[in-house]
Design a protein around this motif. Structure first.
Motif, PDB file in Angstrom:
ATOM      1  N   GLY A 114      29.096  17.670  83.718  1.00 60.50           N
ATOM      2  CA  GLY A 114      28.342  17.612  82.468  1.00 60.50           C
ATOM      3  C   GLY A 114      29.246  17.611  81.250  1.00 60.50           C
ATOM      4  O   GLY A 114      30.411  17.229  81.275  1.00 60.50           O
ATOM      5  N   ARG A 115      28.685  18.086  80.146  1.00 57.79           N
ATOM      6  CA  ARG A 115      29.369  18.020  78.863  1.00 57.79           C
ATOM      7  C   ARG A 115      30.585  18.936  78.835  1.00 57.79           C
ATOM      8  O   ARG A 115      30.576  20.037  79.371  1.00 57.79           O
ATOM      9  CB  ARG A 115      28.398  18.411  77.754  1.00 57.79           C
ATOM     10  CG  ARG A 115      28.981  18.287  76.355  1.00 57.79           C
ATOM     11  CD  ARG A 115      27.923  18.494  75.314  1.00 57.79           C
ATOM     12  NE  ARG A 115      28.474  18.439  73.980  1.00 57.79           N
ATOM     13  CZ  ARG A 115      27.764  18.499  72.873  1.00 57.79           C
ATOM     14  NH1 ARG A 115      26.452  18.597  72.965  1.00 57.79           N
ATOM     15  NH2 ARG A 115      28.338  18.456  71.697  1.00 57.79           N
ATOM     16  N   LEU A 116      31.661  18.454  78.149  1.00 61.75           N
ATOM     17  CA  LEU A 116      32.891  19.231  78.022  1.00 61.75           C
ATOM     18  C   LEU A 116      32.936  19.903  76.655  1.00 61.75           C
ATOM     19  O   LEU A 116      33.462  19.362  75.684  1.00 61.75           O
ATOM     20  CB  LEU A 116      34.107  18.313  78.203  1.00 61.75           C
ATOM     21  CG  LEU A 116      34.334  17.800  79.618  1.00 61.75           C
ATOM     22  CD1 LEU A 116      35.414  16.733  79.611  1.00 61.75           C
ATOM     23  CD2 LEU A 116      34.723  18.929  80.537  1.00 61.75           C
ATOM     24  N   LEU A 117      32.319  21.090  76.597  1.00 61.98           N
ATOM     25  CA  LEU A 117      32.333  21.911  75.390  1.00 61.98           C
ATOM     26  C   LEU A 117      31.858  21.087  74.195  1.00 61.98           C
ATOM     27  O   LEU A 117      30.738  20.586  74.208  1.00 61.98           O
ATOM     28  CB  LEU A 117      33.741  22.488  75.171  1.00 61.98           C
ATOM     29  CG  LEU A 117      33.844  23.724  74.285  1.00 61.98           C
ATOM     30  CD1 LEU A 117      32.993  24.840  74.859  1.00 61.98           C
ATOM     31  CD2 LEU A 117      35.276  24.185  74.143  1.00 61.98           C
ATOM     32  N   ASP A 118      32.723  20.929  73.173  1.00 67.25           N
ATOM     33  CA  ASP A 118      32.313  20.228  71.963  1.00 67.25           C
ATOM     34  C   ASP A 118      32.797  18.780  71.930  1.00 67.25           C
ATOM     35  O   ASP A 118      32.705  18.121  70.895  1.00 67.25           O
ATOM     36  CB  ASP A 118      32.852  20.967  70.734  1.00 67.25           C
ATOM     37  CG  ASP A 118      34.363  21.164  70.798  1.00 67.25           C
ATOM     38  OD1 ASP A 118      34.944  20.862  71.859  1.00 67.25           O
ATOM     39  OD2 ASP A 118      34.952  21.632  69.810  1.00 67.25           O
ATOM     40  N   MET A 119      33.324  18.280  73.051  1.00 65.81           N
ATOM     41  CA  MET A 119      33.800  16.903  73.073  1.00 65.81           C
ATOM     42  C   MET A 119      32.613  15.942  72.971  1.00 65.81           C
ATOM     43  O   MET A 119      31.685  16.022  73.775  1.00 65.81           O
ATOM     44  CB  MET A 119      34.585  16.620  74.352  1.00 65.81           C
ATOM     45  CG  MET A 119      35.079  15.178  74.446  1.00 65.81           C
ATOM     46  SD  MET A 119      35.987  14.846  75.980  1.00 65.81           S
ATOM     47  CE  MET A 119      37.520  15.708  75.626  1.00 65.81           C
ATOM     48  N   PRO A 120      32.621  15.037  72.012  1.00 64.50           N
ATOM     49  CA  PRO A 120      31.513  14.067  71.902  1.00 64.50           C
ATOM     50  C   PRO A 120      31.390  13.243  73.183  1.00 64.50           C
ATOM     51  O   PRO A 120      32.394  12.938  73.839  1.00 64.50           O
ATOM     52  CB  PRO A 120      31.921  13.198  70.705  1.00 64.50           C
ATOM     53  CG  PRO A 120      32.877  14.044  69.913  1.00 64.50           C
ATOM     54  CD  PRO A 120      33.604  14.886  70.922  1.00 64.50           C
ATOM     55  N   GLU A 121      30.182  12.911  73.516  1.00 67.39           N
ATOM     56  CA  GLU A 121      29.945  12.168  74.748  1.00 67.39           C
ATOM     57  C   GLU A 121      30.666  10.823  74.734  1.00 67.39           C
ATOM     58  O   GLU A 121      31.216  10.384  75.751  1.00 67.39           O
ATOM     59  CB  GLU A 121      28.441  11.951  74.938  1.00 67.39           C
ATOM     60  CG  GLU A 121      28.050  11.219  76.219  1.00 67.39           C
ATOM     61  CD  GLU A 121      28.395  12.014  77.477  1.00 67.39           C
ATOM     62  OE1 GLU A 121      28.328  11.426  78.570  1.00 67.39           O
ATOM     63  OE2 GLU A 121      28.736  13.214  77.372  1.00 67.39           O
ATOM     64  N   ALA A 122      30.707  10.172  73.568  1.00 70.08           N
ATOM     65  CA  ALA A 122      31.383   8.877  73.474  1.00 70.08           C
ATOM     66  C   ALA A 122      32.881   9.025  73.749  1.00 70.08           C
ATOM     67  O   ALA A 122      33.496   8.182  74.420  1.00 70.08           O
ATOM     68  CB  ALA A 122      31.164   8.273  72.093  1.00 70.08           C
ATOM     69  N   GLU A 123      33.475  10.121  73.281  1.00 68.86           N
ATOM     70  CA  GLU A 123      34.889  10.361  73.518  1.00 68.86           C
ATOM     71  C   GLU A 123      35.154  10.652  74.993  1.00 68.86           C
ATOM     72  O   GLU A 123      36.147  10.187  75.567  1.00 68.86           O
ATOM     73  CB  GLU A 123      35.363  11.538  72.659  1.00 68.86           C
ATOM     74  CG  GLU A 123      36.812  11.942  72.863  1.00 68.86           C
ATOM     75  CD  GLU A 123      37.809  10.895  72.396  1.00 68.86           C
ATOM     76  OE1 GLU A 123      39.012  11.098  72.610  1.00 68.86           O
ATOM     77  OE2 GLU A 123      37.390   9.866  71.834  1.00 68.86           O
ATOM     78  N   ARG A 124      34.272  11.429  75.617  1.00 71.80           N
ATOM     79  CA  ARG A 124      34.423  11.725  77.039  1.00 71.80           C
ATOM     80  C   ARG A 124      34.355  10.439  77.871  1.00 71.80           C
ATOM     81  O   ARG A 124      35.149  10.226  78.789  1.00 71.80           O
ATOM     82  CB  ARG A 124      33.342  12.697  77.504  1.00 71.80           C
ATOM     83  CG  ARG A 124      33.513  13.159  78.951  1.00 71.80           C
ATOM     84  CD  ARG A 124      32.363  14.034  79.387  1.00 71.80           C
ATOM     85  NE  ARG A 124      31.147  13.289  79.532  1.00 71.80           N
ATOM     86  CZ  ARG A 124      30.820  12.575  80.614  1.00 71.80           C
ATOM     87  NH1 ARG A 124      31.648  12.541  81.641  1.00 71.80           N
ATOM     88  NH2 ARG A 124      29.690  11.909  80.666  1.00 71.80           N
ATOM     89  N   LEU A 125      33.416   9.579  77.543  1.00 77.02           N
ATOM     90  CA  LEU A 125      33.281   8.318  78.275  1.00 77.02           C
ATOM     91  C   LEU A 125      34.499   7.423  78.050  1.00 77.02           C
ATOM     92  O   LEU A 125      34.957   6.735  78.973  1.00 77.02           O
ATOM     93  CB  LEU A 125      32.001   7.599  77.841  1.00 77.02           C
ATOM     94  CG  LEU A 125      30.679   8.283  78.235  1.00 77.02           C
ATOM     95  CD1 LEU A 125      29.495   7.534  77.631  1.00 77.02           C
ATOM     96  CD2 LEU A 125      30.543   8.375  79.743  1.00 77.02           C
ATOM     97  N   GLY A 144      44.000  20.119  73.067  1.00 77.65           N
ATOM     98  CA  GLY A 144      43.093  20.858  72.181  1.00 77.65           C
ATOM     99  C   GLY A 144      41.883  21.386  72.924  1.00 77.65           C
ATOM    100  O   GLY A 144      41.447  22.530  72.705  1.00 77.65           O
ATOM    101  N   LEU A 145      41.336  20.555  73.804  1.00 69.41           N
ATOM    102  CA  LEU A 145      40.187  20.983  74.610  1.00 69.41           C
ATOM    103  C   LEU A 145      40.577  22.156  75.495  1.00 69.41           C
ATOM    104  O   LEU A 145      39.777  23.086  75.702  1.00 69.41           O
ATOM    105  CB  LEU A 145      39.694  19.811  75.464  1.00 69.41           C
ATOM    106  CG  LEU A 145      38.563  20.117  76.450  1.00 69.41           C
ATOM    107  CD1 LEU A 145      37.305  20.529  75.706  1.00 69.41           C
ATOM    108  CD2 LEU A 145      38.283  18.910  77.345  1.00 69.41           C
ATOM    109  N   TYR A 146      41.798  22.139  76.019  1.00 70.28           N
ATOM    110  CA  TYR A 146      42.283  23.220  76.876  1.00 70.28           C
ATOM    111  C   TYR A 146      42.230  24.557  76.135  1.00 70.28           C
ATOM    112  O   TYR A 146      41.764  25.567  76.680  1.00 70.28           O
ATOM    113  CB  TYR A 146      43.713  22.893  77.311  1.00 70.28           C
ATOM    114  CG  TYR A 146      44.418  23.999  78.067  1.00 70.28           C
ATOM    115  CD1 TYR A 146      44.115  24.251  79.397  1.00 70.28           C
ATOM    116  CD2 TYR A 146      45.392  24.778  77.442  1.00 70.28           C
ATOM    117  CE1 TYR A 146      44.763  25.253  80.103  1.00 70.28           C
ATOM    118  CE2 TYR A 146      46.044  25.781  78.133  1.00 70.28           C
ATOM    119  CZ  TYR A 146      45.730  26.015  79.458  1.00 70.28           C
ATOM    120  OH  TYR A 146      46.363  27.013  80.143  1.00 70.28           O
TER     121      TYR A 146
END
Length: 570
Positions: free
Chosen positions: A23-34, A285-287
């Motif tokens: 699912g979603r990675l914290l505050d990462m926008p879905e477009a960026e994750r894709l 940063g996500l880490y």
């Protein structure tokens, strides 16, 4: 693939798996994750394509030096046979794995080739090129063969024990491009030394011949330490365990090592390993944010336990007031069943007028109650979640993450009123249980019966009772009844009847009072049962919210652990 290329690919695969699952990675926008997931998949595909590079190996030697046997020994199976003859003396016979993508140099029209496919996985990434025999190459074709040799990743100069002294072999070696450093010098059929002499003599001859061959190659190439291998390809094919003097295993290891080096160098030349590192660095940063979010949720979970208890206390107070207001009356009315009162108690009940005064049924009251309870639940749980969200925002978590967390922790906005009403009605039976009132009714019958017997005994008197007792018969009993009727309307009888009425009224009033107390107690018991049922539902809703936050917390720490492992493998 080599260990190095495997490591690069595994790292890219770990990144892709990390980005595409859970699912979603914290505050990462879905477009960026894709976008990052697509980039990781592109790198994996690139590595797979680059890893399918082929080592182009040429074999050059004279007629009968055993090139075909050498190729079969390298493959561990027969890929070259006597039937694979050159249509022309200057043709190159190419042995390649089925469906392999051939290098463009092999497809040039000015260089005749003859292709043979095989299905040996061991050499699936090695293309073996059997060059024309040097002793059959015409002078006009020699330049083209020499030009082709420059495109080879590795060239095996193959001589045999019988022909290693052939001057033409060394003349061709002298004309070969000097820029190449991937020349291997093979002396094949060395097993012939051991067929006509003892092992000691054979080893002595082998050492002398190897020294001569190495010295000759050094004189021509200028290489002080040429890569010379003294082998017997036939010994490899015919024996499960090659002789110790056979250097073929070392040759095969060297060729496969070059194959692996080419795969790695191709990946590095394409800069894929740097792109994978850049992709990992973009997640740094996500880490850090994952670690902060996990710690914040752990602290918030402890705060939530206190907040849930306070919220439950507030809901309990509001429920108690609401149930007394809307449900206590209908329950009390349903419990005031006059069938449970007998004789004087029933009469007092009718005279006092303590009958049903509330026209609202239990079903109507509960159906009206459920939306109000639903509103209390939603309002209180949203308030508790709101305070939790405020605390998380103060700790630096992004608004989008906190909003999604709050939304998932919220209870359902609507509750099926019919189902909930049915559950509550299951906790209240509008018809009182007979078992709870059976003893109460028996007590009334017993008391009223005893009072009636005492009144009869008082009217009859002791003389009449003794006469019947002394002469028990139908005749004496009939006389006694007639006498009892005569005394009933006497002053004595009226006095006994009056006493009976007073005592019956007192007993009836007592039973009526007990009836009211018992009905009120039963109403409170049923109201408490319904209240506890509603509180259980609210506790369950709070527990669901807590369980969801715990699952999010565990998910964050797991993602942090996985990402930590990926970042450590630089």
């Amino acid at each position: 693939m080599t260990k190095e290329s495997d490591a690069v690919r595994n790292r890219a695969s770990d990144i892709e798996r990390f980005l595409s699952t859970g699912g979603r990675l914290l505050d990462m926008p879905e477009a960026e994750r894709l976008r990052l997931t697509s980039e990781a998949r592109r790198l994996i595909a690139t590595i797979d394509n680059l890893a399918e590079t082929y080592l182009l190996v040429g074999l050059l030697g004279g007629t009968g030096v055993g090139k075909s046997t050498l190729m079969n020994a390298l493959a561990g199976a027969e890929i070259s046979s006597a039937s694979h003859r050159r249509p022309h003396t200057d043709d190159i016979i190419v042995y390649h794995y089925k469906n392999a993508s051939l290098p463009k140099i092999l497809l040039k029209e000015d260089l005749p080739h003859h292709f043979h496919q095989h299905d040996i996985p061991l050499v699936s990434q090695i293309i073996l090129c059997d060059l024309p025999d040097f002793d059959s190459i015409e002078d006009e074709h020699l330049a083209r063969v020499s030009s082709f040799m420059q495109h080879l990743d590795m060239l095996l100069w193959v001589a045999s024990l019988e022909k290693y002294g052939d001057g033409r072999f060394y003349n061709l070696m002298r004309k070969a491009p000097k820029a190449s450093t991937n020349f291997f010098y093979i002396l094949n059929k060395i097993d012939l030394l051991f067929q006509a002499s003892h092992a000691e003599a054979g080893l002595a001859d082998l050492e002398a011949i190897e020294g001569q061959y190495r010295e000759r190659v050094t004189d021509i190439t200028g290489d002080p330490d040429p890569r010379v291998f003294i082998i017997s390809a036939r010994d490899i094919l015919e024996n499960a365990h090659p002789n110790l003097w056979n250097q073929f295993p070392a040759l095969r290891r060297e060729i496969f090592h070059y194959r692996d080096l080419k795969a790695v160098s191709t990946i590095k030349a394409a800069n894929v390993d740097k792109e994978v590192n850049d992709l990992v660095n973009s997640l740094a940063g996500l880490y850090e944010r994952l670690a902060i979010a996990g710690d914040s949720l752990r602290i918030a979970r402890k705060t939530w336990d206190k907040e849930a208890k306070q919220s439950e206390k507030r809901v309990h107070e509001k429920l108690s007031f609401l149930l007394r207001e809307k449900l206590l009356g209908p329950i009390q009315v349903s419990l005031k069943d006059s069938h449970n009162l007998i004789g004087p108690a029933y009469g007092i009940y009718r005279i006092v007028g303590d009958g049903p005064t509330n026209s609202t049924s239990i079903k109507e009251a509960i159906d009206d109650l459920v939306p109000a309870v639903d509103e209390i639940f939603l309002r209180e749980q949203k308030a508790a979640i709101g305070r939790l969200a405020t605390m998380l925002l103060k700790k630096g978590l992004s608004g989008s993450f906190v909003d999604e967390l709050s939304m998932q922790m919220q209870p359902e906005e609507t509750i099926d009123v019919e189902i909930w009403s049915s559950e509550l009605r299951g906790n209240h039976d509008s018809v009182p249980e007979r078992s709870r009132w059976l003893f109460f009714r028996l007590c009334q019958y017993l008391i009223y019966g005893l009072l009636a017997l005492f009144a009869i005994a008082a009217i009859a008197g002791s003389d009449l009772m003794l006469s019947i007792a002394n002469e028990p018969s139908i005749l004496s009993l009939s006389r006694g009844l007639i006498a009892l009727m005569e005394r009933l309307f006497s002053p004595r009888g009226f006095s006994a009847l009056g006493t009976l009425g007073i005592l019956s009224f007192i007993a009836g009033y007592f039973f009526y009072g007990r009836f009211r107390i018992k009905a009120a107690k039963e109403a409170r018991r049923r109201l408490c049962k319904i209240e506890e049922s509603l509180l259980d539902r609210y506790r369950s809703s709070l527990m669901n919210a807590k369980n969801y936050s715990e699952s999010v917390e565990k998910n964050l720490f797991e993602k942090h652990r996985v990402l930590s492992n990926i970042m450590k493998r630089k």
